[in-house]
Design a protein around this motif. Sequence first.
Motif, mmCIF file in Angstrom:
data_model
loop_
_atom_site.group_PDB
_atom_site.id
_atom_site.type_symbol
_atom_site.label_atom_id
_atom_site.label_comp_id
_atom_site.label_asym_id
_atom_site.label_seq_id
_atom_site.Cartn_x
_atom_site.Cartn_y
_atom_site.Cartn_z
ATOM 1 N N GLU A 44 0.249 1.758 9.658
ATOM 2 C CA GLU A 44 0.896 0.465 9.490
ATOM 3 C C GLU A 44 2.089 0.573 8.525
ATOM 4 O OE1 GLU A 44 -3.423 -0.060 10.468
ATOM 5 O OE2 GLU A 44 -2.375 0.960 8.818
ATOM 6 N N GLU A 90 -4.372 -4.827 16.625
ATOM 7 C CA GLU A 90 -3.579 -6.018 16.932
ATOM 8 C C GLU A 90 -4.208 -7.245 16.283
ATOM 9 O OE1 GLU A 90 -3.236 -6.215 21.165
ATOM 10 O OE2 GLU A 90 -1.894 -4.465 21.266
ATOM 11 N N ASP A 91 -3.396 -8.297 16.146
ATOM 12 C CA ASP A 91 -3.850 -9.502 15.445
ATOM 13 C C ASP A 91 -5.116 -10.105 16.043
ATOM 14 O OD1 ASP A 91 -1.791 -9.285 13.680
ATOM 15 O OD2 ASP A 91 -0.718 -11.096 14.324
ATOM 16 N N GLN A 142 2.937 -8.582 7.601
ATOM 17 C CA GLN A 142 2.550 -9.495 8.686
ATOM 18 C C GLN A 142 1.055 -9.813 8.622
ATOM 19 O OE1 GLN A 142 3.561 -7.561 12.346
ATOM 20 N NE2 GLN A 142 5.746 -8.040 12.224
ATOM 21 N N VAL A 143 0.238 -8.788 8.446
ATOM 22 C CA VAL A 143 -1.215 -8.984 8.403
ATOM 23 C C VAL A 143 -1.590 -9.860 7.217
ATOM 24 C CG1 VAL A 143 -3.433 -7.808 8.086
ATOM 25 C CG2 VAL A 143 -1.720 -6.844 9.639
ATOM 26 N N GLU A 154 6.265 -3.439 6.867
ATOM 27 C CA GLU A 154 6.508 -4.697 7.586
ATOM 28 C C GLU A 154 5.237 -5.200 8.262
ATOM 29 O OE1 GLU A 154 10.038 -2.573 6.676
ATOM 30 O OE2 GLU A 154 8.348 -1.877 7.893
ATOM 31 N N ARG A 155 4.507 -4.301 8.899
ATOM 32 C CA ARG A 155 3.253 -4.690 9.554
ATOM 33 C C ARG A 155 2.222 -5.129 8.521
ATOM 34 N NH1 ARG A 155 0.346 -7.459 12.781
ATOM 35 N NH2 ARG A 155 -1.585 -6.479 13.496
ATOM 36 N N THR A 156 2.179 -4.444 7.397
ATOM 37 C CA THR A 156 1.244 -4.814 6.326
ATOM 38 C C THR A 156 1.523 -6.231 5.849
ATOM 39 O OG1 THR A 156 1.103 -2.488 5.663
ATOM 40 C CG2 THR A 156 0.389 -4.130 4.055
ATOM 41 N N GLY A 208 0.247 -12.118 5.736
ATOM 42 C CA GLY A 208 0.655 -13.490 5.981
ATOM 43 C C GLY A 208 -0.175 -14.182 7.042
ATOM 44 N N ARG A 209 -0.584 -13.412 8.039
ATOM 45 C CA ARG A 209 -1.319 -13.999 9.166
ATOM 46 C C ARG A 209 -2.734 -14.406 8.781
ATOM 47 N NH1 ARG A 209 -4.408 -15.566 12.452
ATOM 48 N NH2 ARG A 209 -4.617 -15.090 14.664
#
Length: 213
Positions: A88, A66-67, A95-96, A91-93, A98-99
């Motif tokens: 992952e 998780e983030d 997100q990570v 889409e999750r990749t 970008g975050r």
Amino acid sequence: MSPASIKICGISTPETLAACIGARAEWVGFNFFPPSPRFLTSEKAAGLAAQAEGAIRRAGVFVDAEDAFIAKAVAAGRLDAVQLHGHESPERTAQVRGRFGLPVWKVLSVSGAEDVARAAAYHEVADFLLFDAKTPKGQLPGGIGLAFDWSLLAAYRGPLAWGLAGGLTPANVAEAVRRTRAGLVDTSSGVERAPGIKDVDKIAAFCKAARNA
């Protein structure tokens, strides 16, 4: 052909980190997957990061994390890249990436041609791909000394830089570089004398063999 970059994964002690630096590896991997015998706490990672600063780059290894967990590890390990070693999705990749604003490496587990073909889904969302051997059911991902059929990569043509992991040792890494033309080679159990216990002589031998390939 320029030499492949070298990553020694699962580093957990000052002595083995020093060995990686001394052998001129470009990367070390800090393992942030709690069930792994190579797991690093944030406190230990912070100490190793201070030792590594300016001498070697650090990738943090995460499995479906998780983030908040990734954020703590990124800060403690002063990470240069985030390596996603779980299930992952693209889409999750994204997100990570970008975050955290860091290069994201996506590990793809390979046992057949269809696994290599999955790389296309990550071309727009990852910065680097790492092809690794698929873990047998019931075992922890990575660090188990299994190789896959390197010829599966012969037809791979993608826009991203990529590396090879899975069963690489001082004895076979030169052949792996010659056969696959991987831009990076990554080892963990291949330079250990027991699970999670790195061997400084094996680290030196691996780096020398990879460089001379």
